[in-house]
Design a protein around this motif. Sequence first.
Motif, PDB file in Angstrom:
ATOM      1  N   UNK A  61       0.605  13.505   9.442  1.00 56.89           N
ATOM      2  CA  UNK A  61       0.496  12.125   8.956  1.00 56.89           C
ATOM      3  C   UNK A  61       1.860  11.544   8.615  1.00 56.89           C
ATOM      4  N   UNK A  62       2.653  12.264   7.855  1.00 49.74           N
ATOM      5  CA  UNK A  62       3.919  11.705   7.363  1.00 49.74           C
ATOM      6  C   UNK A  62       4.975  11.597   8.456  1.00 49.74           C
ATOM      7  N   UNK A  63       4.813  12.337   9.528  1.00 55.92           N
ATOM      8  CA  UNK A  63       5.754  12.191  10.643  1.00 55.92           C
ATOM      9  C   UNK A  63       5.694  10.770  11.208  1.00 55.92           C
ATOM     10  N   UNK A  64       4.533  10.158  11.123  1.00 56.16           N
ATOM     11  CA  UNK A  64       4.343   8.805  11.654  1.00 56.16           C
ATOM     12  C   UNK A  64       4.237   7.746  10.564  1.00 56.16           C
ATOM     13  N   UNK A  65       3.828   8.150   9.370  1.00 57.64           N
ATOM     14  CA  UNK A  65       3.621   7.199   8.267  1.00 57.64           C
ATOM     15  C   UNK A  65       4.276   7.744   6.993  1.00 57.64           C
ATOM     16  N   UNK A  66       5.599   7.689   6.904  1.00 53.70           N
ATOM     17  CA  UNK A  66       6.276   8.221   5.721  1.00 53.70           C
ATOM     18  C   UNK A  66       6.273   7.267   4.534  1.00 53.70           C
ATOM     19  N   UNK A  67       5.693   6.060   4.714  1.00 52.28           N
ATOM     20  CA  UNK A  67       5.619   5.100   3.615  1.00 52.28           C
ATOM     21  C   UNK A  67       4.163   4.746   3.367  1.00 52.28           C
ATOM     22  N   UNK A  68       3.919   3.821   2.458  1.00 53.21           N
ATOM     23  CA  UNK A  68       2.568   3.536   2.004  1.00 53.21           C
ATOM     24  C   UNK A  68       1.980   2.272   2.628  1.00 53.21           C
ATOM     25  N   UNK A  69       2.722   1.636   3.509  1.00 57.15           N
ATOM     26  CA  UNK A  69       2.322   0.328   4.016  1.00 57.15           C
ATOM     27  C   UNK A  69       1.372   0.435   5.207  1.00 57.15           C
ATOM     28  N   UNK A  70       0.203   1.003   4.966  1.00 57.74           N
ATOM     29  CA  UNK A  70      -0.813   1.176   5.997  1.00 57.74           C
ATOM     30  C   UNK A  70      -2.154   0.700   5.468  1.00 57.74           C
ATOM     31  N   UNK A  71      -3.068   0.388   6.393  1.00 52.81           N
ATOM     32  CA  UNK A  71      -4.393  -0.016   5.976  1.00 52.81           C
ATOM     33  C   UNK A  71      -5.102   1.073   5.193  1.00 52.81           C
TER      34      UNK A  71
END
Length: 320
Positions: free
Chosen positions: A206-216
Amino acid sequence: MTLHFQELPAPVTVDGAERHIGVEVEFADLNEEQAAHILSESLGGTAERVKDNDWKVAGSSLGDIQVYLDTVYRTADKSMLRDLGLKLGREVIPVEMVTDPLTLKQLGELNRALGALKDAGAKGSGDGWYYGFGVHLNVEIVEDTPSAVLKPLLAYALIEDWMREARPIEATRTVLPWTDAYPTALVEELILLGTEPSDRALVETYTRHCPDRNRGLDMLPIFKALWPEILVDSIGADKVDGISGRPTYHFRLPDSRIDEDAWSLETEWNRWLLVEQVAAKDDLLTELSDAWLEKHGAITLSRQPWAERSGDILSKHGLA
């Protein structure tokens, strides 16, 4: 209007306790003090100033409710610069109310309190082109195992394109960076994880692609609560320190349309309900996963074909 918030397919945790939902709602045109007093009149309890412009409704029928301007300036030391930032921010930054964890039954009571805010003049996303206000649902997990955590995450990843197409959020929120869609590479890797991933494989994927919190759907609070050391290894201690760990899916996609007569909190609850309905059906998850891998080649130029294909599959299963 009487609302019925439909029960989740898995309404209790593995320990048999009812699952709870924390709710955050953003709005404009009421300040923190006004909103706190309106909520206390609707839900009981006492409106109290906590610090400067931060307010709390203590001891309401829903527990404590925090009310504050949603900006980093609110936590800064008092200064002329901070006060200027707060003053200017009120033109574009929402007031946010944050509840304690609630039962499903209490969501109806909260919805009535949101109606009181509406009647007092609260405005939502659609009232200004620069408004991008949301409703965040913090839905308690069923079980703290990687396989149990993965299912709703995978379900959301597989139907996100359809959900954004069929149940679109406000246009302003689609161009702001706070609810970005998952990269297609993440969806593929979540499918290929299989049904029994390790905790490290799940977090690192998950964090490899989404290391921040700005997701649905923001998974970092869950990872911080369950596997903090792995999360630190993945995104660094500095980022992890700023995350409030809690074993809940932080669902950020829904809109705050608090000023619209046809809108209710139930509208946004039903978005998450669909995610868990998909997650509860192993055959549906498998069908969506297989169709996704078949539909996506090395290059994906448009999300719309998958939105349509996944919608057809959901419709076949009576969910669209």
